[in-house]
Design a protein around this motif. Structure first.
Motif, mmCIF file in Angstrom:
data_model
loop_
_atom_site.group_PDB
_atom_site.id
_atom_site.type_symbol
_atom_site.label_atom_id
_atom_site.label_comp_id
_atom_site.label_asym_id
_atom_site.label_seq_id
_atom_site.Cartn_x
_atom_site.Cartn_y
_atom_site.Cartn_z
ATOM 1 N N ASP A 224 -15.122 2.598 28.691
ATOM 2 C CA ASP A 224 -16.542 2.261 28.837
ATOM 3 C C ASP A 224 -16.929 2.401 30.304
ATOM 4 O O ASP A 224 -16.083 2.329 31.205
ATOM 5 C CB ASP A 224 -16.791 0.829 28.353
ATOM 6 N N PRO B 127 -17.591 -4.230 25.591
ATOM 7 C CA PRO B 127 -16.864 -3.512 24.536
ATOM 8 C C PRO B 127 -16.085 -4.447 23.610
ATOM 9 O O PRO B 127 -16.049 -4.236 22.400
ATOM 10 C CB PRO B 127 -15.926 -2.583 25.319
ATOM 11 N N ASP C 57 -17.586 12.489 27.822
ATOM 12 C CA ASP C 57 -17.638 11.267 27.027
ATOM 13 C C ASP C 57 -16.883 11.432 25.714
ATOM 14 O O ASP C 57 -16.239 10.493 25.242
ATOM 15 C CB ASP C 57 -19.099 10.890 26.741
ATOM 16 N N ARG D 245 -13.816 9.148 24.379
ATOM 17 C CA ARG D 245 -13.772 8.543 23.047
ATOM 18 C C ARG D 245 -12.475 8.923 22.341
ATOM 19 O O ARG D 245 -11.804 8.073 21.737
ATOM 20 C CB ARG D 245 -14.978 9.013 22.232
#
Length: 458
Positions: A248, A255, A411, A415
């Motif tokens: 994050d 989170p 990103d 992930r």
């Protein structure tokens, strides 16, 4: 004739000399620490070699350790070869008489790639007219035509493991496949394999998050990360049976709150980061190792009476840890353990409520006083760990990888990193083969007639 020196001046000169020597020593330590922090070529160096290192080699008794690789009697023999005797004695050229045979085993890796060809049967429905094609359990995709040449599930699982868990860059993974197996891959192909595997492991990731949410105890920690060169944070949460990761842009507990909710009421072990205070229904256990480390650092630079406070802090927390480690289940009632914990709380409050002249001591005392109810939960319930070592160990491999390739570029890559690390670490905790699980999942994803591999069976 020399002028007489007053006793007060002599004492003042002595104090000045002591303080000057102390400043010089602290300056030297600060310079060493600063240089060590910038020495990226040796990130694990902690000082000079030990004066009394352990003797190399195997230890006797219970510490003997495991032996070298020995194939199991049930393992199939792929090749059989005879090591024949020479025609004559290599020493005197005399005649050799055979007296028997002995077995020797060798385990090697395959160097030639295994190429599979699937004859995909294609048809259409007589009722609706829609096109249908067959699917073999080893296939990982239905693509044909220009995309008909693909990488098998075991190879994809191995590539993902080498990058995400072993920390090799995409380029090094491609080099390993070319050098050892003769399989040509690009760095982009390795990256796409990881992203695809993470997408297909998303159901497992959701199960892992559910498992963490339902855990009675969670150990949390976080470390710095990078996404596209920008600062980010990698979070690790160790539950009862599973370990979850998430990357994050913030260090806050947001989170974790999205995973377990603010009303989660289990035991939360952490390093004292203020953002965890939002979980008001949880039982907090701050990491005692962090406090002991701070106290020992203060003690190392203390002289005379200034050594008393850090020694008292070290003694109090060490006593509590020893009691917890030596506790026999069932020896104390709940009321007795609760009273024992209260006694530790009272002793801590008495210790940290006194005014401290040294600013560093005052800062530590304030921290201990503000969170005095979060230090000795393990005294009441010895099943609670006094430190968050589980989270620190879970996050350590990621720290090593960060030193190698710095973080993620996108990103989506971040992930995927969180998903893959969660599945890999949970596989390790469940004594499951990572390669087998990922390979089977890749095969199941495109053929739902196959049984789905279960990572967290109830």
């Amino acid at each position: 004739m020399d002028e007489p020196v007053c006793p007060g001046c002599r004492e003042l000169s002595k104090q000045v000399a002591e303080l000057t020597a102390q400043v010089a020593e602290l300056t030297r330590k600060l310079e060493e620490a600063t240089r060590a922090g910038k020495r990226q070529a040796a990130p694990f160096r902690k000082g000079p070699p030990k004066p009394d290192p352990k003797t190399p080699g195997r230890k006797s008794g219970d510490a003997h350790g495991t032996h070298r690789h020995r194939p199991s009697p049930t393992e199939p023999i792929a090749e059989r070869h005879d090591a024949n005797l020479p025609d004559a004695c290599p020493h005197c050229r005399g005649r050799i008489v055979e007296t028997g045979t002995a077995d020797q085993f060798q385990t090697d890796i395959p160097r030639a790639p295994l190429v599979r060809k699937f004859s995909v049967h294609i048809g259409h429905c007589e009722s609706c007219g829609k096109r249908t094609q067959g699917r073999h359990p080893l296939q990982t995709s239905d693509a044909l035509g220009a995309a008909a040449s693909q990488i098998g599930p075991d190879a994809q699982a191995a590539a993902t493991l080498l990058h995400t868990q072993m920390g090799l860059s995409h380029g090094k993974v491609a080099s390993i496949f070319q050098t050892l197996f003769g399989i040509t891959l690009t760095r982009g192909a390795i990256a796409q394999i990881g992203l695809r595997a993470a997408t297909r492991l998303e159901p497992d990731y959701r199960l892992i998050l559910d498992e963490v949410r339902s855990s009675e105890q969670i150990a949390a920690d976080e470390t710095g990360w990078r996404i596209g060169g920008q600062p980010a944070w990698l979070h690790a949460w160790v539950g009862d049976r599973a370990t979850a990761y998430a990357i994050d842009s913030k260090r806050s507990a947001d989170p974790l709150e999205r995973v377990i909710g603010r009303n989660w009421s289990g035991v939360l072990s952490h390093d004292g980061f203020a953002s965890y205070e939002r979980f008001e229904d949880a039982i907090h256990q701050q990491c005692v190792a962090h406090v002991l480390r701070r106290a020992r650092e203060l003690l190392a630079g203390a002289t005379r009476g200034a050594v008393r406070f850090p020694r008292q802090v070290i003694g109090l927390f060490t006593e509590a840890i020893h009691w917890r480690n030596e506790y026999v289940p069932g020896a104390w009632s709940d009321d007795q353990r609760d009273a024992h914990r209260v006694s530790f709380d009272d002793r801590l409050l008495e210790l940290v409520s006194r005014p401290r002249a040294v600013p560093e001591y005052a800062t530590l005392a304030k921290h201990l006083r503000n969170h005095f109810e979060q230090w000795f939960a393990f005294v009441f319930d010895p099943r609670i760990e006094p430190t968050n070592w589980q989270a620190e160990q879970a996050i350590r491999p990621a720290v090593v990888n960060r030193k190698v390739w710095g973080g993620n570029r996108t990103d989506s890559g971040a992930r995927a990193q969180g998903v893959l690390m969660s599945v890999f670490e949970t596989c390790r905790r469940r004594a499951r083969s990572v390669v087998d699980h990922v390979s089977q999942t890749l095969g199941w994803f495109g053929n739902r007639l196959l049984p789905r591999p279960l990572l967290l069976a109830r």
